[in-house]
Structures are given as C-alpha cells and as structure tokens.
Scaffold this active site. Sequence first.
Site, PDB file in Angstrom:
ATOM      1  N   HIS A 124       1.081  -1.253   0.038  1.00 19.57           N
ATOM      2  CA  HIS A 124      -0.051   0.177   0.165  1.00 19.57           C
ATOM      3  C   HIS A 124       0.914   1.124   0.110  1.00 19.57           C
ATOM      4  CE1 HIS A 124       0.782  -1.276   4.139  1.00 19.57           C
ATOM      5  NE2 HIS A 124       0.915  -0.125   4.482  1.00 19.57           N
ATOM      6  N   CYS A 181       8.241  19.156  15.175  1.00 15.68           N
ATOM      7  CA  CYS A 181       7.128  19.694  14.438  1.00 15.68           C
ATOM      8  C   CYS A 181       7.495  19.667  13.013  1.00 15.68           C
ATOM      9  CB  CYS A 181       6.714  20.945  15.092  1.00 15.68           C
ATOM     10  SG  CYS A 181       5.537  21.949  14.253  1.00 15.68           S
ATOM     11  N   CYS A 184       7.490  23.693  11.856  1.00 14.26           N
ATOM     12  CA  CYS A 184       8.250  24.525  12.213  1.00 14.26           C
ATOM     13  C   CYS A 184       9.722  24.218  12.717  1.00 14.26           C
ATOM     14  CB  CYS A 184       7.721  25.704  13.493  1.00 14.26           C
ATOM     15  SG  CYS A 184       7.691  25.088  14.962  1.00 14.26           S
ATOM     16  N   GLU A 202      -0.742  25.024  15.039  1.00 15.95           N
ATOM     17  CA  GLU A 202      -0.146  25.272  13.777  1.00 15.95           C
ATOM     18  C   GLU A 202      -1.249  25.127  12.457  1.00 15.95           C
ATOM     19  OE1 GLU A 202       2.705  26.219  12.903  1.00 15.95           O
ATOM     20  OE2 GLU A 202       4.148  25.093  13.886  1.00 15.95           O
TER      21      GLU A 202
END
Length: 210
Positions: A124, A181, A184, A202
């Site tokens: 997949h 993150c 950022c 965010e």
Amino acid sequence: SWKAALQPYIDHPERFLPSPKNNAQSVVVYFNNEVVIVTDGFPKATEHLLVLPRSSALTHLHPTTALTEQVKKRYQQYIDIAVEHVTKKFMKKYKVRDESSPDHFAKTFVQVGIHTVPSMNNLHIHVITKDFNSPRLKNKKHYNSFNTDFFVPWDRLPLEHAPIDSKSIEKKYLKDSDLICCYCDRNFTNKCANLKRHLAEEFALHFTAV
Ligand code: 5GP
Ligand code: ZN
C-alpha cells in the site's frame, strides 16, 4: 490476522463503496482492475488514503523494492487520482490562509510514500495531508512513521534492498528519534501530548474552516 485487513478491499472493492447503508469506518474512493484507493481506517491526518495495487504478483512484495521505475510508471496515474482526491476533500473543508492554489497545495502539503517496515501485509502507498492533526494519531510511533526517514517518499523509490534488521530500524526512527514539528522544526522530544496541542495550533494558523 489483522495484518491481512486490507485484503477485502482488494478482493471486493464494490462492497466498500460509499452508500447510505455502508457505515464501515473506511470507504473505497476509486477502483478498477489494477487498483483500489481506500480511506485509511485510522487516519493520521485530516485526509489519509491508501493506494492498493490489486495484482497478486505485487501485493505481497516489500514496498521498498516492489515499486520499481516500471511499476511506478504504471501506478503514477492512480497516485495522481489520490492526490487530487485528498486536495479537493481538504479544500472543501478548509481554506488555506496563504491562498495557495490547489496545485501548490498538492505539491507541498500532500505526502506520498511508504513505511520502511510496514505493519500491513498488502502492498500500500500512503497519500496523506501533512497536518497530522488527527484524533487517531495517538503516539510517537504514529507521528514518527510519517516524519522521519522511516517514511520513504514515492520519488525516492525503489530502494536497493528491503531492510535487513526491521527491529533496529523501528527502534531508531519510531522510538529513539525526537518528535519534531513538521511545520516549524520545534523539538518536542518524547512529549506527544504537547506536540499534538502544538500541531492543532499550527493547523489553526495555516487553515480556516470553510
Ligand atoms: P503501514 O504501517 O503498514 O504502512 O500502514 C498500514 C495502514 O493501514 C495504517 O495507516 C492503518 O491505519 C491502516 N489500517 C489498518 N487496518 C485497516 C483497516 O482495516 N482498514 C483500513 N482502511 N485501513 C487500515
Ligand atoms: Zn511548529
């Protein structure tokens, strides 16, 4: 076993089409003789699809080596369909604050590729929005499987060989790599709840509900 849970979509895609009677958690959004595209049953971002080649010669090969240039050429059209589906669906719900075009969004905010060590048996390809703002994203493993080199982008496939030591690869990327993150680069080390709160912030900075 649960590792074979994607096989029914390949065998009987017509049973999973969206309909008032079908209240399954997952639906087939496209299929033909070669492919089934299904929504992920435990989506790790706002939009998350799986592209499943139906060929019995392909479905049990390892994703790192099965997707040769030749196979990719054949399946590129279905990747494009999945990326377009994800983009349209996302943009129906959310407006991008920087007013980027759907093309820009598709190029920069839709992630396509595979996990170095998959958990499910059937080949997949993940097509997922890069927000990772989802109640189904529950732990470090979930996040890092899409945000470290554990995730191999479509454009980097195929690899030269399948992983030799799956356990050490899982440890290195899923367990021992810090939570960073994806917007950022702020480092959340092991603090998944803090990262999730930050990802929600965010998301609100980048998108507004339509
Ligand atoms: P992997 O880690 O193997 O690359 O990813 C397997 C994916 O299949 C995961 O994102 C998981 O949420 C999804 N999944 C697991 N079981 C089911 C299922 O029964 N139906 C659907 N549609 N997705 C599933
Ligand atoms: Zn951030």
